[in-house]
Design a protein around this motif. Structure first.
Motif: not given
Length: 140
Positions: A31-60
């Protein structure tokens, strides 16, 4: 039990249309030139909720493009590789959706959902509804 700090709490949304089983699988987000580790907390056919290992480096911003690689645990073998868009973002959380998905990823996602939901018929109903909605969408 102590309540979780705000950055540890997922955004709440009770208006979800598709079943979203809890997962807990590792992921890599590009995302935005960064590679971030995350945990997929839940997922569906259309999307997912991700908990990032570190805070977003910039607003998204909403609809920001990203790439999501969902990995197996603990082997970290690639399960899904999806182009997605940001639906909501906070310091440690990303809600994402994929506007399109190829057949191989869709098949794997369906298998993953069925393995994590007691009602596999519900997943098939949602998949049929998704196809029906896609066929009814106007083309440009």
């Amino acid at each position: 039990m102590m309540p979780l700090p705000m950055h540890e709490r997922p955004p709440t949304n009770n208006h979800r249309h598709y079943v979203r089983p809890a997962l807990g699988l590792p992921a890599v987000v590009r995302l935005q030139g960064q590679e971030l580790g995350a945990l997929v907390t839940d997922i569906s056919l259309k999307g997912a909720l991700l908990k990032l290992d570190t805070p977003l480096p910039q607003p998204c911003a909403l609809n920001t493009a990203l790439h999501l690689d969902l990995l197996s645990d603990p082997e970290r073998i690639l399960l899904l590789s999806l182009n997605a868009e940001v639906r909501h973002a906070s310091s440690h959380w990303l809600g994402v959706s994929w506007p399109t998905i190829d057949l191989d990823n869709l098949t794997t996602l369906r298998q993953l959902l069925i393995a994590n939901v007691a009602d596999d018929q519900q997943i098939d109903r949602e998949l049929s509804e998704l196809f029906s909605t896609a066929q009814q969408a106007p083309t440009e």
